[in-house]
Design an enzyme around this catalytic site. Structure first.
Site, mmCIF file in Angstrom:
data_model
loop_
_atom_site.group_PDB
_atom_site.id
_atom_site.type_symbol
_atom_site.label_atom_id
_atom_site.label_comp_id
_atom_site.label_asym_id
_atom_site.label_seq_id
_atom_site.Cartn_x
_atom_site.Cartn_y
_atom_site.Cartn_z
ATOM 1 N N CYS A 111 0.767 -1.239 0.032
ATOM 2 C CA CYS A 111 0.097 0.023 -0.119
ATOM 3 C C CYS A 111 0.941 1.291 0.086
ATOM 4 C CB CYS A 111 -0.890 0.013 1.030
ATOM 5 S SG CYS A 111 -2.133 -1.542 1.075
ATOM 6 N N HIS A 247 -3.277 7.016 2.049
ATOM 7 C CA HIS A 247 -3.747 5.868 1.349
ATOM 8 C C HIS A 247 -5.300 5.434 2.168
ATOM 9 C CE1 HIS A 247 -4.105 1.890 0.645
ATOM 10 N NE2 HIS A 247 -3.846 1.182 1.974
ATOM 11 N N ASN A 277 -10.347 -0.281 -0.358
ATOM 12 C CA ASN A 277 -8.827 -0.020 -0.257
ATOM 13 C C ASN A 277 -8.263 -0.686 -1.545
ATOM 14 O OD1 ASN A 277 -6.023 -0.572 0.213
ATOM 15 N ND2 ASN A 277 -6.256 -1.058 2.369
HETATM 16 O O1 UT7 Z 1 -3.421 -1.129 3.536
HETATM 17 C C1 UT7 Z 1 -3.475 -1.325 4.892
HETATM 18 C C2 UT7 Z 1 -4.425 -2.676 4.907
HETATM 19 N N1 UT7 Z 1 -5.107 -2.697 6.041
HETATM 20 C C3 UT7 Z 1 -5.917 -2.095 6.984
HETATM 21 O O2 UT7 Z 1 -6.226 -0.856 6.614
HETATM 22 C C4 UT7 Z 1 -6.476 -2.827 8.175
HETATM 23 C C5 UT7 Z 1 -6.504 -2.001 9.529
HETATM 24 N N2 UT7 Z 1 -7.319 -2.873 10.234
HETATM 25 C C6 UT7 Z 1 -8.530 -2.584 10.152
HETATM 26 O O3 UT7 Z 1 -9.340 -1.748 9.588
HETATM 27 C C7 UT7 Z 1 -9.600 -3.492 11.313
HETATM 28 O O4 UT7 Z 1 -9.014 -4.152 11.955
HETATM 29 C C8 UT7 Z 1 -10.484 -4.217 10.568
HETATM 30 C C9 UT7 Z 1 -11.524 -3.328 9.643
HETATM 31 C C10 UT7 Z 1 -9.991 -5.144 9.601
HETATM 32 C C11 UT7 Z 1 -11.511 -4.939 11.567
HETATM 33 O O5 UT7 Z 1 -11.966 -4.162 12.666
HETATM 34 P P1 UT7 Z 1 -11.911 -4.670 14.068
HETATM 35 O O6 UT7 Z 1 -12.498 -3.604 14.800
HETATM 36 O O7 UT7 Z 1 -10.499 -4.841 14.330
HETATM 37 O O8 UT7 Z 1 -12.596 -6.124 14.223
HETATM 38 P P2 UT7 Z 1 -12.106 -7.420 14.717
HETATM 39 O O9 UT7 Z 1 -10.871 -8.011 13.818
HETATM 40 O O10 UT7 Z 1 -11.544 -7.414 16.091
HETATM 41 O O11 UT7 Z 1 -13.262 -8.032 14.622
HETATM 42 C C12 UT7 Z 1 -14.281 -7.973 15.403
HETATM 43 C C13 UT7 Z 1 -15.600 -9.004 15.167
HETATM 44 C C14 UT7 Z 1 -14.913 -10.350 15.246
HETATM 45 O O12 UT7 Z 1 -15.935 -11.198 15.857
HETATM 46 P P3 UT7 Z 1 -16.183 -11.651 17.194
HETATM 47 O O13 UT7 Z 1 -14.990 -12.490 17.300
HETATM 48 O O14 UT7 Z 1 -15.728 -10.572 17.917
HETATM 49 O O15 UT7 Z 1 -17.302 -12.470 17.431
HETATM 50 C C15 UT7 Z 1 -14.945 -10.954 13.608
HETATM 51 O O16 UT7 Z 1 -15.082 -12.110 13.346
HETATM 52 O O17 UT7 Z 1 -16.115 -8.715 13.871
HETATM 53 C C16 UT7 Z 1 -16.075 -10.116 12.951
HETATM 54 N N3 UT7 Z 1 -15.882 -9.658 11.555
HETATM 55 C C17 UT7 Z 1 -16.824 -9.497 10.859
HETATM 56 N N4 UT7 Z 1 -18.290 -9.413 11.110
HETATM 57 C C18 UT7 Z 1 -18.912 -9.074 9.875
HETATM 58 C C19 UT7 Z 1 -14.759 -9.684 10.833
HETATM 59 N N5 UT7 Z 1 -14.915 -9.506 9.579
HETATM 60 C C20 UT7 Z 1 -16.356 -9.159 9.342
HETATM 61 C C21 UT7 Z 1 -17.011 -8.876 8.360
HETATM 62 N N6 UT7 Z 1 -18.519 -8.943 8.965
HETATM 63 N N7 UT7 Z 1 -16.967 -8.727 7.168
#
Ligand code: UT7
Length: 320
Positions: A111, A247, A277
């Site tokens: 990225c 980005h 993204n």
């Molecule tokens: O170019 C750089 C690329 N990367 C990034 O920019 C990523 C940076 N990170 C993020 O943007 C965030 O960490 C995410 C958007 C990827 C995730 O958000 P989060 O608040 O960190 O969520 P999490 O990974 O802690 O997941 C929370 C919950 C989980 O369920 P449980 O375990 O709490 O029951 C996940 O299984 O959300 C669930 N989950 C989803 N639910 C619905 C994960 N993906 C999804 C989804 N839809 N697509």
């Protein structure tokens, strides 16, 4: 060392896929995706390829710049999702747009790819090796996503953005770029393993894997730091900057950076709601939109900032 952006262009696939479309085929929802990321839809390539989009974006950037293909000395393409390993995407662009004189190579910094490519271009320009360079960021990330992993696949999209640059002469320009290879595993794609006698092909890590929270923490701590560093080098205050072109990974990352820098979010243009993204393509896609909407004016002070896999990061201060 300095660059002047002479023109911009972009290309996107025909098909836009909304969060609700994704919710039809996997366990996710518009509410979850929007609230965690700000993303509402993304473009997904059906028939379009990285070569197609890179060439189209490049052609439009040349038109916008009023530069002929034969004037281009170098084509730099940033991508992590080329159509083929060899020839490189830049050579494919050269073939399609007829930039016969250009030296062509690709660059992979995930990225941060466009940022690194632009900085590389500025070094070639200031050395006198090249007078006009076409810099492109292109991705078909939909091809390298694990569509069974909802925590990654909903975030990314496809597209291309391009700029034509020349030596900026006396125009201010500063850059801060860096990498931390030891953190590489938090955002990775092993891809095809070496399939020789000793290492058999494994499908296991053939798609992007990500520790989202680690990447999030990395982004919100690194981006404000390098923004301050680059502005210090340029002797410009945060308040003097017109646009922070970051980005487009996640709206919450941009909000956090704006807060840490104590700058209004209005100075952080965003298009991730429609594009998701797009990795290497996100910054030039956004710049092209701003250019075509007449949002950026001559003399505007810009900070461009990329961050992502590697881990890699970079900030460039330049004047439009
Ligand atoms: O170019 C750089 C690329 N990367 C990034 O920019 C990523 C940076 N990170 C993020 O943007 C965030 O960490 C995410 C958007 C990827 C995730 O958000 P989060 O608040 O960190 O969520 P999490 O990974 O802690 O997941 C929370 C919950 C989980 O369920 P449980 O375990 O709490 O029951 C996940 O299984 O959300 C669930 N989950 C989803 N639910 C619905 C994960 N993906 C999804 C989804 N839809 N697509």
């Amino acid at each position: 060392m300095s660059v002047k952006i002479l023109g911009t262009g972009s290309a996107i696939p025909a098909r836009s896929v909304t969060n609700n479309d994704l919710a039809q085929v996997m366990d996710t929802s518009d509410k979850w995706i929007r609230s965690r990321t700000g993303i509402g839809s993304r473009y997904i390539a059906i028939s379009e390829t990285s070569n197609d989009m890179a060439a189209e974006a490049g052609k439009k950037a040349l038109e916008d710049a009023g530069v002929q293909p034969e004037e281009i000395d170098m084509i730099l393409v940033a991508t992590i999702s080329p159509d083929q390993v060899m020839p490189n995407t830049a050579c494919e662009v050269q073939k399609r747009i007829g930039a016969h004189r250009a030296v062509c190579f690709d660059l992979n910094a995930a990225c941060s790819g466009f940022l690194f490519a632009l900085h590389t271009a500025s070094a070639y320009l200031s050395s006198g090796f090249a007078k006009k360079i076409l810099v492109i960021g292109v991705e078909t990330l939909s091809k390298i996503m694990d569509w069974n992993d909802r925590s990654t696949c909903v975030l990314f999209g496809d597209g291309a953005g391009a700029v034509v640059v020349t030596d900026g002469g006396e125009l201010p320009y500063e850059a801060v770029v860096g990498s931390t290879g030891v953190k590489g595993e938090v955002l990775a794609l092993d891809g095809r393993k070496n399939n020789n006698l000793y290492v058999q092909n494994e499908e296991k890590n053939a798609y992007v894997t990500m520790d989202g929270q680690e990447v999030f923490k990395f982004a919100v701590s690194t981006v404000p730091k390098i923004t301050k560093e680059v502005l210090e080098k340029a002797n410009v205050s945060v308040d003097e900057v017109d646009w922070f072109v970051l980005h487009q990974a996640n709206e919450r990352i941009l909000q956090s950076v704006a807060k840490r820098l104590k700058v209004s979010l209005d100075k952080f243009p965003m298009n991730l709601e429609r594009f998701g993204n797009t990795s290497s393509a996100s910054i030039p896609l956004l710049i092209d939109e701003m250019n075509r909407n007449n949002q950026i004016k001559e003399g505007d002070k810009l900070v461009l900032c990329g961050f992502g896999g590697g881990l890699t990061w970079g900030a460039i201060y330049l004047v439009w």
